[in-house]
Design a protein around this motif. Sequence first.
Motif, PDB file in Angstrom:
ATOM      1  N   PRO A   1     101.564 -59.960  50.966  1.00 27.46           N
ATOM      2  CA  PRO A   1     100.872 -60.951  50.128  1.00 27.46           C
ATOM      3  C   PRO A   1      99.482 -61.337  50.670  1.00 27.46           C
ATOM      4  O   PRO A   1      98.536 -61.486  49.902  1.00 27.46           O
ATOM      5  CB  PRO A   1     101.824 -62.150  50.115  1.00 27.46           C
ATOM      6  CG  PRO A   1     103.173 -61.549  50.351  1.00 27.46           C
ATOM      7  CD  PRO A   1     102.921 -60.409  51.315  1.00 27.46           C
ATOM      8  N   THR A   2      99.365 -61.446  51.982  1.00 24.76           N
ATOM      9  CA  THR A   2      98.064 -61.764  52.592  1.00 24.76           C
ATOM     10  C   THR A   2      97.094 -60.611  52.401  1.00 24.76           C
ATOM     11  O   THR A   2      95.919 -60.809  52.061  1.00 24.76           O
ATOM     12  CB  THR A   2      98.240 -62.075  54.098  1.00 24.76           C
ATOM     13  OG1 THR A   2      99.096 -63.196  54.228  1.00 24.76           O
ATOM     14  CG2 THR A   2      96.910 -62.350  54.768  1.00 24.76           C
ATOM     15  N   TYR A   3      97.582 -59.391  52.624  1.00 24.00           N
ATOM     16  CA  TYR A   3      96.743 -58.192  52.488  1.00 24.00           C
ATOM     17  C   TYR A   3      96.266 -58.066  51.041  1.00 24.00           C
ATOM     18  O   TYR A   3      95.080 -57.866  50.781  1.00 24.00           O
ATOM     19  CB  TYR A   3      97.560 -56.974  52.911  1.00 24.00           C
ATOM     20  CG  TYR A   3      96.782 -55.721  53.238  1.00 24.00           C
ATOM     21  CD1 TYR A   3      95.405 -55.645  53.168  1.00 24.00           C
ATOM     22  CD2 TYR A   3      97.460 -54.581  53.634  1.00 24.00           C
ATOM     23  CE1 TYR A   3      94.724 -54.475  53.489  1.00 24.00           C
ATOM     24  CE2 TYR A   3      96.801 -53.408  53.955  1.00 24.00           C
ATOM     25  CZ  TYR A   3      95.429 -53.360  53.887  1.00 24.00           C
ATOM     26  OH  TYR A   3      94.767 -52.204  54.196  1.00 24.00           O
TER      27      TYR A   3
ATOM     28  N   ARG B   1      82.281 -50.442  55.142  1.00 23.90           N
ATOM     29  CA  ARG B   1      81.730 -51.393  56.114  1.00 23.90           C
ATOM     30  C   ARG B   1      81.622 -52.800  55.540  1.00 23.90           C
ATOM     31  O   ARG B   1      81.770 -53.786  56.256  1.00 23.90           O
ATOM     32  CB  ARG B   1      80.366 -50.910  56.611  1.00 23.90           C
ATOM     33  CG  ARG B   1      80.457 -49.721  57.554  1.00 23.90           C
ATOM     34  CD  ARG B   1      79.133 -49.408  58.215  1.00 23.90           C
ATOM     35  NE  ARG B   1      78.088 -49.076  57.278  1.00 23.90           N
ATOM     36  CZ  ARG B   1      77.769 -47.843  56.888  1.00 23.90           C
ATOM     37  NH1 ARG B   1      78.446 -46.807  57.360  1.00 23.90           N
ATOM     38  NH2 ARG B   1      76.786 -47.635  56.047  1.00 23.90           N
ATOM     39  N   ARG B   2      81.392 -52.930  54.246  1.00 25.64           N
ATOM     40  CA  ARG B   2      81.303 -54.253  53.633  1.00 25.64           C
ATOM     41  C   ARG B   2      82.672 -54.904  53.487  1.00 25.64           C
ATOM     42  O   ARG B   2      82.848 -56.090  53.739  1.00 25.64           O
ATOM     43  CB  ARG B   2      80.652 -54.186  52.250  1.00 25.64           C
ATOM     44  CG  ARG B   2      80.462 -55.601  51.668  1.00 25.64           C
ATOM     45  CD  ARG B   2      79.985 -55.635  50.251  1.00 25.64           C
ATOM     46  NE  ARG B   2      80.999 -55.472  49.233  1.00 25.64           N
ATOM     47  CZ  ARG B   2      81.923 -56.380  48.896  1.00 25.64           C
ATOM     48  NH1 ARG B   2      82.027 -57.513  49.541  1.00 25.64           N
ATOM     49  NH2 ARG B   2      82.775 -56.142  47.927  1.00 25.64           N
ATOM     50  N   LEU B   3      83.673 -54.126  53.088  1.00 25.11           N
ATOM     51  CA  LEU B   3      84.991 -54.682  52.787  1.00 25.11           C
ATOM     52  C   LEU B   3      85.884 -54.862  54.012  1.00 25.11           C
ATOM     53  O   LEU B   3      86.693 -55.786  54.060  1.00 25.11           O
ATOM     54  CB  LEU B   3      85.701 -53.795  51.762  1.00 25.11           C
ATOM     55  CG  LEU B   3      85.007 -53.671  50.404  1.00 25.11           C
ATOM     56  CD1 LEU B   3      85.672 -52.589  49.576  1.00 25.11           C
ATOM     57  CD2 LEU B   3      84.995 -54.995  49.677  1.00 25.11           C
ATOM     58  N   LEU B   4      85.759 -53.983  54.973  1.00 21.24           N
ATOM     59  CA  LEU B   4      86.688 -53.983  56.098  1.00 21.24           C
ATOM     60  C   LEU B   4      86.714 -55.285  56.901  1.00 21.24           C
ATOM     61  O   LEU B   4      87.805 -55.776  57.215  1.00 21.24           O
ATOM     62  CB  LEU B   4      86.420 -52.799  57.027  1.00 21.24           C
ATOM     63  CG  LEU B   4      87.425 -52.623  58.162  1.00 21.24           C
ATOM     64  CD1 LEU B   4      88.821 -52.358  57.617  1.00 21.24           C
ATOM     65  CD2 LEU B   4      86.991 -51.506  59.085  1.00 21.24           C
TER      66      LEU B   4
ATOM     67  N   ALA C   1      90.435 -60.605  46.636  1.00 23.98           N
ATOM     68  CA  ALA C   1      89.269 -61.472  46.818  1.00 23.98           C
ATOM     69  C   ALA C   1      87.982 -60.660  46.945  1.00 23.98           C
ATOM     70  O   ALA C   1      86.936 -61.068  46.452  1.00 23.98           O
ATOM     71  CB  ALA C   1      89.461 -62.364  48.038  1.00 23.98           C
ATOM     72  N   ASP C   2      88.062 -59.514  47.617  1.00 25.46           N
ATOM     73  CA  ASP C   2      86.858 -58.715  47.848  1.00 25.46           C
ATOM     74  C   ASP C   2      86.569 -57.681  46.772  1.00 25.46           C
ATOM     75  O   ASP C   2      85.417 -57.316  46.567  1.00 25.46           O
ATOM     76  CB  ASP C   2      86.959 -57.994  49.198  1.00 25.46           C
ATOM     77  CG  ASP C   2      86.580 -58.880  50.363  1.00 25.46           C
ATOM     78  OD1 ASP C   2      86.107 -60.011  50.122  1.00 25.46           O
ATOM     79  OD2 ASP C   2      86.755 -58.449  51.508  1.00 25.46           O
ATOM     80  N   VAL C   3      87.594 -57.197  46.092  1.00 23.51           N
ATOM     81  CA  VAL C   3      87.396 -56.060  45.181  1.00 23.51           C
ATOM     82  C   VAL C   3      87.489 -56.444  43.708  1.00 23.51           C
ATOM     83  O   VAL C   3      86.717 -55.944  42.886  1.00 23.51           O
ATOM     84  CB  VAL C   3      88.396 -54.921  45.503  1.00 23.51           C
ATOM     85  CG1 VAL C   3      88.223 -53.757  44.556  1.00 23.51           C
ATOM     86  CG2 VAL C   3      88.231 -54.455  46.943  1.00 23.51           C
ATOM     87  N   ALA C   4      88.407 -57.333  43.361  1.00 24.62           N
ATOM     88  CA  ALA C   4      88.689 -57.612  41.955  1.00 24.62           C
ATOM     89  C   ALA C   4      87.463 -58.082  41.174  1.00 24.62           C
ATOM     90  O   ALA C   4      87.313 -57.745  40.004  1.00 24.62           O
ATOM     91  CB  ALA C   4      89.826 -58.625  41.823  1.00 24.62           C
ATOM     92  N   GLY C   5      86.586 -58.837  41.794  1.00 25.92           N
ATOM     93  CA  GLY C   5      85.412 -59.333  41.085  1.00 25.92           C
ATOM     94  C   GLY C   5      84.318 -58.297  40.880  1.00 25.92           C
ATOM     95  O   GLY C   5      83.343 -58.558  40.177  1.00 25.92           O
ATOM     96  N   CYS C   6      84.497 -57.132  41.474  1.00 30.68           N
ATOM     97  CA  CYS C   6      83.465 -56.089  41.401  1.00 30.68           C
ATOM     98  C   CYS C   6      83.675 -55.116  40.247  1.00 30.68           C
ATOM     99  O   CYS C   6      82.750 -54.369  39.907  1.00 30.68           O
ATOM    100  CB  CYS C   6      83.434 -55.292  42.703  1.00 30.68           C
ATOM    101  SG  CYS C   6      83.052 -56.289  44.145  1.00 30.68           S
TER     102      CYS C   6
END
Length: 167
Positions: free
Chosen positions: A128-130, A35-38, A136-141
């Motif tokens: 590339p967009t996907y 729900r957070r990432l979608l 952007a949402d996952v790599a920093g976690c």
Amino acid sequence: MSHPSPPRSPAEFFDDDDPRIAYNRVWFNIMRAHRRLLPSIAKALKAEGLADPIWFEILMEVERAGPQGQLMGQLEEILFVPQYALSRHISRLEKEGFLRREHIADGRRKQVLFLTETGTGLHQRIWPTYMAAIQADVAGCMSTDEAYLLSRLMIKLLPGGQDPGRS
């Protein structure tokens, strides 16, 4: 000089009386992460013309199937999408002009999916967009090692615990 205390076990970290609660934690955290990432990832794909992230996977699998097309029943199994939901997505993809379906007259109502000229290569153009939205949402976690570990653990939830090599 004080020494850091040794790392606590995962069960100790959560302080659960019953270790079986770990499975509940997995479920609820999967749902919350989804729900957070979608929303942000879906927004990025919508800007590219895909109304739903599952459309990307559908188009990719139909293209992978090649000129003989992709049986809709097999697509249900690959993507873990129930027939009624997949039919709805397929109808919308047809309306957008990305794919077409043909019915096989074998008495069992089989449908074969094919990409249209508009749909061919669309998933590659959008990738590339996907990927940027995912990064952007996952790599920093988490680190890449943690990402691989989490992926390996998530694969255990799939039938046979095997990586289908689809993503």
